[in-house]
Design an enzyme around this catalytic site. Structure first.
Site, PDB file in Angstrom:
ATOM      1  N   ASP A 341       0.860  -1.173   0.000  1.00 37.98           N
ATOM      2  CA  ASP A 341       0.000   0.000   0.000  1.00 37.98           C
ATOM      3  C   ASP A 341       0.903   1.232   0.000  1.00 37.98           C
ATOM      4  O   ASP A 341       2.068   1.154   0.403  1.00 37.98           O
ATOM      5  CB  ASP A 341      -0.883  -0.031   1.251  1.00 37.98           C
ATOM      6  CG  ASP A 341      -1.968   1.019   1.223  1.00 37.98           C
ATOM      7  OD1 ASP A 341      -2.435   1.355   0.122  1.00 37.98           O
ATOM      8  OD2 ASP A 341      -2.343   1.515   2.294  1.00 37.98           O
ATOM      9  N   ASP A 656      -2.800  -1.127   5.792  1.00 38.66           N
ATOM     10  CA  ASP A 656      -3.215  -0.681   7.118  1.00 38.66           C
ATOM     11  C   ASP A 656      -4.718  -0.452   7.238  1.00 38.66           C
ATOM     12  O   ASP A 656      -5.225  -0.284   8.336  1.00 38.66           O
ATOM     13  CB  ASP A 656      -2.477   0.600   7.515  1.00 38.66           C
ATOM     14  CG  ASP A 656      -2.663   1.728   6.493  1.00 38.66           C
ATOM     15  OD1 ASP A 656      -3.411   1.517   5.514  1.00 38.66           O
ATOM     16  OD2 ASP A 656      -2.062   2.798   6.668  1.00 38.66           O
ATOM     17  N   ASP A 660      -7.727  -3.188   2.938  1.00 39.85           N
ATOM     18  CA  ASP A 660      -6.630  -4.117   2.651  1.00 39.85           C
ATOM     19  C   ASP A 660      -6.876  -5.509   3.227  1.00 39.85           C
ATOM     20  O   ASP A 660      -6.153  -6.451   2.885  1.00 39.85           O
ATOM     21  CB  ASP A 660      -5.317  -3.579   3.239  1.00 39.85           C
ATOM     22  CG  ASP A 660      -4.923  -2.239   2.659  1.00 39.85           C
ATOM     23  OD1 ASP A 660      -5.059  -2.081   1.435  1.00 39.85           O
ATOM     24  OD2 ASP A 660      -4.504  -1.354   3.418  1.00 39.85           O
TER      25      ASP A 660
END
Length: 928
Positions: A341, A656, A660
């Site tokens: 990410d 986070d 996700d």
């Protein structure tokens, strides 16, 4: 916990109603509602129809079934078989030890699996407990679970949004959606419909369940509750996702199957040969077959693997990587792709001004975050805005004044209060030495027009004791420029050049930086109020701010570590680890950040729309060549990970946010952020980074590779022990080598209880020392192993066979030599056992380096664990040989010094022969 090994993902669900693309009147018509809300009776009716606004509880396996599932493993079967055999031999202590290992493994797996099943509860906890609605035309606070489609919800700053909402009224509304979309700053919302195919992060007319109102007010119609919300869809995906078994467990499973078949076959052939060709009694051959099975089963191996993994967990914890699932330790070492990410993982999640552009100059700023530390650079030389006292200083000063944020130092850390972009402007001014309180005193603020998403600008009115009144205008460059007639230069003010600023905007935006424009309008009158007519025209354009959420410095350093000695991540393929950025942010921002990190080429990227239009097969074909994925949804992240796995990649996924979680669960190794990560992300992951530092992933990969190396070393060490003992038994029967036991029957050179003793003491002492081996010098300068690489390669199989043969020759030869010298069978067996054990001690030094030479001092002194293990073994073996109780239990006899000297010579010869084999392999083959 064995899991499905076939990459797959949930089929596309029924198309959701695109509420974001409908006009307000169409939404009202479809929902049969009104902007004044539902009546209480209608709400009750709909609650009965649609059910409560809650995420459904998924029925998990019972605690008993989860516990029993821990035994469904080939390694466990081998241990249970070893326990049964030792029980048949009445070796109750050994049986208890083996069963104890089985139970400990089962309990560890049971506890960890129970923690993993909390991930859905973590998502449920993100939902708001209450909501303010209009019922019967009046405001009313109700429990969020009572919300129904068609309800009108009132939103204010600080509210957690309880359902998916189509907005019909918005006043400066900004919503923090990072946990859902990955957007790094609060998203401005309005009421206008957007395109049907727009990605989640671009649906500005919607507010989503589980996100937070950062600023402003709004009203909207509930269009989705419970599992029909975006967060509900994530919850369903999370419950449907099947994660994969780890490479190590696959390899151990295959290895265990092959070993089991081989042991049964060897035992059967040996029994048949001894009975039919040698004429031994069936009872004698049965015990010989049992002894052979005991010799061949590496009962200490599962315990060593578990302990090696546990040691890896402890090492990683010291380096801020917290492992939640034990097998993930080793899986990290085989990772070939890291999907990361962007926001908060590769970047700081702190907006920073990096560019100041006036008509004459482009100045860059160093430093990141809200700490006012960094330099101003003009043409690669330091630049002091305060000494120049030109447009750059004006840009900084007036950006500081037209501002609602505050940056302060608390407990040694700089903290920002207010919008991230405004905080970035303050930090830039502080870097130039300006003082926020002092500037506000000199330029007294009289009035302000706050920022709104409709007008996209903010204006403030100030009075200065010397220069008089001043209006400062800050906002989207196009909105500010249309109100300007002149622009400021180093030589004074001149007519505005719109085309120049359009070109400059594109240049700065191409670097992934968000743009803000700033203008001023001096006032001659004593005006103390500000209205929209005052900001319509007549402004002087000062310049542009380029603002970005910058990459972490340690993320760049971690990338270099992941690729060994490579100079940049462009050489990543040579080290075998590919890094791919998967983000909900805009594609321009993502590609620019990626370029700074060396991820991608700054041009090639796939968006959520692109992925949506592709079949799984098309995505699998394109995915190897694309490193940037932008504006993606949770479904897209899951498809990306699954597509990579379909290409036989071992995938680590970092993240986070709740968005996700499904991909984290699906990935071979899910890595969550410990500080900024949501509980849903943490509970879906295999590893949590305690410091949110991407560098910790590189450390974890290094530890993972070391763990796998040490497991291979342990296997390479343990199996020759089993092989040597098994060959001794087989050779004794095939060659008819033996002696009469106490009852006159055929006696094996080594009895089953003696075999168990060798297996247990070498596993408990010597093999355990290999679990503590440090990383080899080249551990991060070689590609990860292939996913289908066998645990025991042809080369390792050769090494195991070679050493097994050497041990057999030494032990059986010494046994025959002792019998030829009229030694008793017990003494000859004792000598054979000590020959095997000392041969293993010398081979331990060979095993510290699989391919490299052990002919160096560090091979003998570089590991405290090895020295301690040899000391422990020496004590145990001396007791085995000389202690009367042990002599009684194991039928051993004392050995004289001359015999010990022969044993010592054999051990040294074995060490030198293995080192010679290593040398030849290094020189003439590509064994590695």
């Amino acid at each position: 916990m064995m899991k499905n090994e076939t990459p797959q993902h949930s089929e596309k669900k029924t198309e959701k109603t695109p509420w974001h693309s409908f006009s307000i009147s169409e939404v009202l018509e479809r929902l049969e509602s009104d902007t004044k809300g539902l009546s209480a009776s209608e709400a009750d009716s709909r609650l009965e129809k649609y059910g409560p606004n809650e995420l459904p509880q998924t029925k998990g396996r019972s605690a008993l079934m989860r516990f029993l599932a821990q035994f469904n493993n080939v390694l466990i079967y081998l241990l249970l078989a070893a326990a049964v055999i030792t029980g048949l031999l009445a070796e109750w202590l050994d049986m208890g030890v083996i069963l104890g290992v089985v139970l400990v493994n089962a309990m560890i797996g049971f506890i960890q699996e129970g923690k993993a099943e909390k991930s859905l509860d973590s998502i449920r906890n993100m939902l708001s407990p209450s909501a303010v609605v209009l019922r019967d035309g009046k405001k009313k606070e109700i429990e969020a679970k009572e919300l129904v489609p068609g309800d009108v919800i009132l939103l204010n700053a600080g509210d957690k949004i309880p359902a998916d909402i189509r907005l019909f009224k918005s006043r400066d509304l900004q919503i923090e959606e990072a946990a859902l979309t990955g957007e790094s700053v609060p998203v401005e919302k309005d009421t206008e419909p957007v395109d049907k195919d727009d990605s989640l992060g671009d649906r500005s007319s919607m507010a989503f369940s589980g996100t937070m109102v950062a600023y402003g007010q709004g009203r909207g119609l509930v269009v989705g509750t419970g599992s029909d919300t975006e967060i509900g869809r994530i919850s369903e995906m999370l419950s449907d996702v099947e994660t994969l078994t780890t490479p190590l467990l696959k390899q151990l499973g295959r290895f265990g199957n092959i070993l089991s078949v081989a042991i049964i076959a060897m035992a059967g052939v040996t029994f048949a040969f001894g009975y039919f060709f040698q004429g031994f009694a069936p009872g004698e051959m049965f015990m010989a077959a049992v002894g052979l099975a005991v010799a061949a089963i590496p009962e200490g191996l599962p315990a060593i693997v578990t302990i090696t993994l546990a040691i890896g967990v402890q090492r990683m914890a010291k380096r801020n990587a917290i492992i939640r699932h034990l097998p993930a330790v080793e899986t990290l070492g085989s990772v070939s792709v890291i999907c990361t990410d962007k926001t908060g993982t590769l970047t700081r999640n702190e907006m920073t001004v990096q560019t100041l552009r006036t008509r004459d100059r482009t100045v860059t700023l160093s430093g990141v975050g809200y700490a006012p530390e960094g330099d101003f650079q003009l043409d690669d030389e330091k630049f002091d805005p305060r000494q120049e006292k030109g447009p750059i200083l004006d840009l900084l000063r007036f950006g500081l004044l037209c501002n609602e944020a505050e940056v302060t130092k608390t407990d040694g850390n700089w903290k920002a209060q207010g919008a991230p972009t405004e905080s970035a402007l303050i930090t830039a001014a502080l870097k130039a030495g300006l003082d926020q309180e002092e500037e506000n005193d000199q330029y007294e603020r009289l009035d302000a027009i706050p920022f709104s998403s409709e007008q996209k600008f903010m204006a403030t009115l100030h009075r200065h004791s010397e220069s008089g009144g001043l209006i400062i205008l800050k906002g989207a460059p196009e909105k500010v420029l249309e109100r300007c007639s002149t622009q400021r230069t180093e030589d004074g003010d001149e007519s505005l050049d719109p085309s120049f600023w359009e070109d400059e905007e594109q240049k700065i935006a191409s670097k992934g930086q968000r743009l803000l424009g700033l203008a001023i309008r001096p006032l001659d009158n004593g005006q103390d109020k500000l209205n929209m007519d005052d900001v319509a025209e007549g402004f002087i354009f000062l310049g542009l701010y380029g603002i970005i959420d910058p990459p972490r410095d340690e993320a760049v350093q971690a990338a270099e570590k992941l690729i060994g000695d490579c100079e940049s991540m462009e050489d990543c393929d040579s080290a075998g680890i590919r890094v791919k950025m998967i983000t909900g942010d805009h594609v321009v921002t993502a590609t620019a950040i990626g370029l700074q990190l060396g991820i991608g080429d700054g041009k090639t990227a796939l968006t959520g729309k692109d992925i949506e239009s592709m079949s799984d097969e098309q995505l699998q074909e394109q995915i190897p060549d694309v490193d940037i994925f932008a504006r993606v949804s949770p479904e897209h992240k899951l498809r990306i990970v699954t597509a990579l796995q379909a290409k036989d990649k071992i995938v680590a996924m970092t993240g986070d946010g709740v968005n996700d979680a499904p991909a984290l669960k699906r990935a071979d190794v899910g890595v969550a952020m410990g500080q900024s990560g949501t509980e849903a992300a943490k509970e879906s992951s295999d590893m949590v980074l305690a410091d949110d530092n991407f560098a910790s992933i590189a450390n974890a990969v290094e530890e993972g590779r070391t763990v796998y190396d040490n497991i291979k070393k342990a296997i390479l060490f343990i199996l020759p022990t089993n092989g040597g003992q098994a060959l001794v038994v087989i050779a004794a029967i095939f060659l008819g080598i033996g002696a009469a036991g106490a009852g006159g029957e055929f006696a094996l050179p080594i009895s089953p209880p003696q075999i168990l003793w060798i297996n247990m003491v070498t596993a408990v002492s010597l093999a355990l020392a290999l679990a503590f081996e440090p990383a080899e010098s080249n551990v991060m300068r070689r590609p990860p192993r292939k996913a289908d690489e066998p645990l025991v390669s042809r080369f390792l199989l050769w090494r195991i066979s070679f050493v097994s043969l050497l041990l057999t020759i030494g032990a059986l030869g010494h046994y025959v030599y002792m019998l030829g010298g009229n030694a008793s069978q017990d003494l000859a067996a004792t000598v054979a056992i000590n020959t095997l054990v000392f041969g293993q001690v010398c081979y331990l030094f060979n095993s510290r380096f699989i391919f490299e030479s052990s002919m160096r001092l560090t091979a003998f002194t570089g590991s405290t664990a090895v020295l301690w293990s040899i000391l422990v073994l020496a004590v145990l073996q001396l007791g085995f040989t000389y202690a009367p109780p042990m002599q009684f239990l194991f039928r051993t006899e004392a050995v004289d010094l001359t015999t010990w000297l022969r044993i010592f010579v054999f051990g040294v010869v074995l060490f030198l022969l293995v080192e010679g084999e290593k040398y030849l392999m290094r020189r003439y083959t590509d064994a590695r």
